[in-house]
Design a protein around this motif. Structure first.
Motif, PDB file in Angstrom:
ATOM      1  N   SER A 121     134.835  24.298  82.685  1.00  0.00           N
ATOM      2  CA  SER A 121     135.284  25.377  83.568  1.00  0.00           C
ATOM      3  C   SER A 121     134.874  26.702  82.947  1.00  0.00           C
ATOM      4  CB  SER A 121     136.808  25.341  83.723  1.00  0.00           C
ATOM      5  OG  SER A 121     137.247  24.059  84.100  1.00  0.00           O
ATOM      6  N   THR A 122     134.572  27.675  83.782  1.00  0.00           N
ATOM      7  CA  THR A 122     134.166  28.996  83.287  1.00  0.00           C
ATOM      8  C   THR A 122     134.845  30.085  84.110  1.00  0.00           C
ATOM      9  OG1 THR A 122     131.997  28.122  82.672  1.00  0.00           O
ATOM     10  CG2 THR A 122     132.192  30.519  82.796  1.00  0.00           C
ATOM     11  N   PHE A 123     135.254  31.136  83.403  1.00  0.00           N
ATOM     12  CA  PHE A 123     135.913  32.273  84.046  1.00  0.00           C
ATOM     13  C   PHE A 123     135.245  33.556  83.575  1.00  0.00           C
ATOM     14  CE2 PHE A 123     138.743  28.773  83.498  1.00  0.00           C
ATOM     15  CZ  PHE A 123     139.314  28.634  84.748  1.00  0.00           C
ATOM     16  N   VAL A 124     134.902  34.411  84.517  1.00  0.00           N
ATOM     17  CA  VAL A 124     134.404  35.744  84.194  1.00  0.00           C
ATOM     18  C   VAL A 124     135.590  36.676  84.402  1.00  0.00           C
ATOM     19  CG1 VAL A 124     132.766  37.566  84.769  1.00  0.00           C
ATOM     20  CG2 VAL A 124     132.053  35.157  84.906  1.00  0.00           C
ATOM     21  N   ILE A 125     136.006  37.293  83.303  1.00  0.00           N
ATOM     22  CA  ILE A 125     137.194  38.150  83.299  1.00  0.00           C
ATOM     23  C   ILE A 125     136.737  39.585  83.053  1.00  0.00           C
ATOM     24  CG2 ILE A 125     139.397  38.581  82.136  1.00  0.00           C
ATOM     25  CD1 ILE A 125     139.212  35.534  81.258  1.00  0.00           C
ATOM     26  N   HIS A 133     135.422  35.702  88.636  1.00  0.00           N
ATOM     27  CA  HIS A 133     134.784  34.463  89.083  1.00  0.00           C
ATOM     28  C   HIS A 133     135.431  33.304  88.345  1.00  0.00           C
ATOM     29  CE1 HIS A 133     131.587  36.770  91.004  1.00  0.00           C
ATOM     30  NE2 HIS A 133     131.570  37.507  89.906  1.00  0.00           N
ATOM     31  N   ALA A 134     135.662  32.204  89.054  1.00  0.00           N
ATOM     32  CA  ALA A 134     136.235  30.994  88.453  1.00  0.00           C
ATOM     33  C   ALA A 134     135.426  29.792  88.918  1.00  0.00           C
ATOM     34  CB  ALA A 134     137.695  30.834  88.876  1.00  0.00           C
ATOM     35  N   PHE A 135     134.971  29.012  87.966  1.00  0.00           N
ATOM     36  CA  PHE A 135     134.174  27.822  88.265  1.00  0.00           C
ATOM     37  C   PHE A 135     134.821  26.601  87.617  1.00  0.00           C
ATOM     38  CE2 PHE A 135     131.283  31.395  88.276  1.00  0.00           C
ATOM     39  CZ  PHE A 135     130.520  31.184  89.418  1.00  0.00           C
ATOM     40  N   TYR A 136     134.994  25.567  88.394  1.00  0.00           N
ATOM     41  CA  TYR A 136     135.510  24.293  87.878  1.00  0.00           C
ATOM     42  C   TYR A 136     134.438  23.227  88.094  1.00  0.00           C
ATOM     43  CZ  TYR A 136     140.125  26.455  87.602  1.00  0.00           C
ATOM     44  OH  TYR A 136     141.180  27.274  87.277  1.00  0.00           O
ATOM     45  N   GLN A 137     134.462  22.191  87.253  1.00  0.00           N
ATOM     46  CA  GLN A 137     133.484  21.094  87.339  1.00  0.00           C
ATOM     47  C   GLN A 137     132.061  21.642  87.184  1.00  0.00           C
ATOM     48  OE1 GLN A 137     134.778  18.082  87.270  1.00  0.00           O
ATOM     49  NE2 GLN A 137     136.812  18.915  87.546  1.00  0.00           N
TER      50      GLN A 137
END
Length: 155
Positions: A121-125, A133-137
């Protein structure tokens, strides 16, 4: 799941050198690319870490840093950083507390045993501490390039 516009949950975790890193320390100063990965030394973990590492300078030009989080301990992270030439901090979340807060920790049952692992998972804070932005899988290959493009659009 966390969504864009939400405040990123604050945390404090040790890096490979066992120094504490707190998300809120970057507030007002830098954007943070926070990514969760399953394990050091795995094919996907290596690919993702190297691709982010190759973009550290480009991200820095846009006031952004990268933090990687897994359940590996600090010594494993230190070895991984040295072996792969990683140029950003890897944080240790051995109990999965922070991973759980970001909905990146998955559990499954094998027979009578419950197992835990991190789903990439990735999050741009942003500098204000908001998730942009939030990315899962996440699929590791090419993901860092996509994230760099998104960070460039933050201004």
């Amino acid at each position: 799941m966390l969504n864009p516009g939400e405040v990123a949950p604050d945390f404090e975790l040790p890096d490979a050198g066992m120094d504490s890193v707190r998300l809120s320390d970057f507030r007002g100063r830098q954007h943070v690319v926070l990514y969760f990965f399953n394990k050091d030394h795995t094919p996907g973990g290596i690919t993702e870490a190297i691709e982010f590492s190759e973009r550290v300078a480009a991200l820095a030009r846009h006031d952004a840093i990268v933090l990687g989080v897994s359940m590996d301990d600090c010594m494993a992270h230190e070895l991984f950083i040295d072996e792969e030439g990683i140029e950003f901090d890897l944080l240790s979340d051995p109990e999965g507390e922070v991973s759980r807060r970001y909905h990146a920790l998955r559990e499954w049952q094998v027979g009578d045993v419950v197992r835990y692992g991190i789903a990439r998972s990735t999050f741009v804070i942003d500098k204000a501490g908001l998730i942009r932005h939030a990315f899962y899988q996440v699929t590791p290959k090419g993901h860092a390039a996509e994230i760099l493009t998104l960070v460039q659009s933050l201004g």
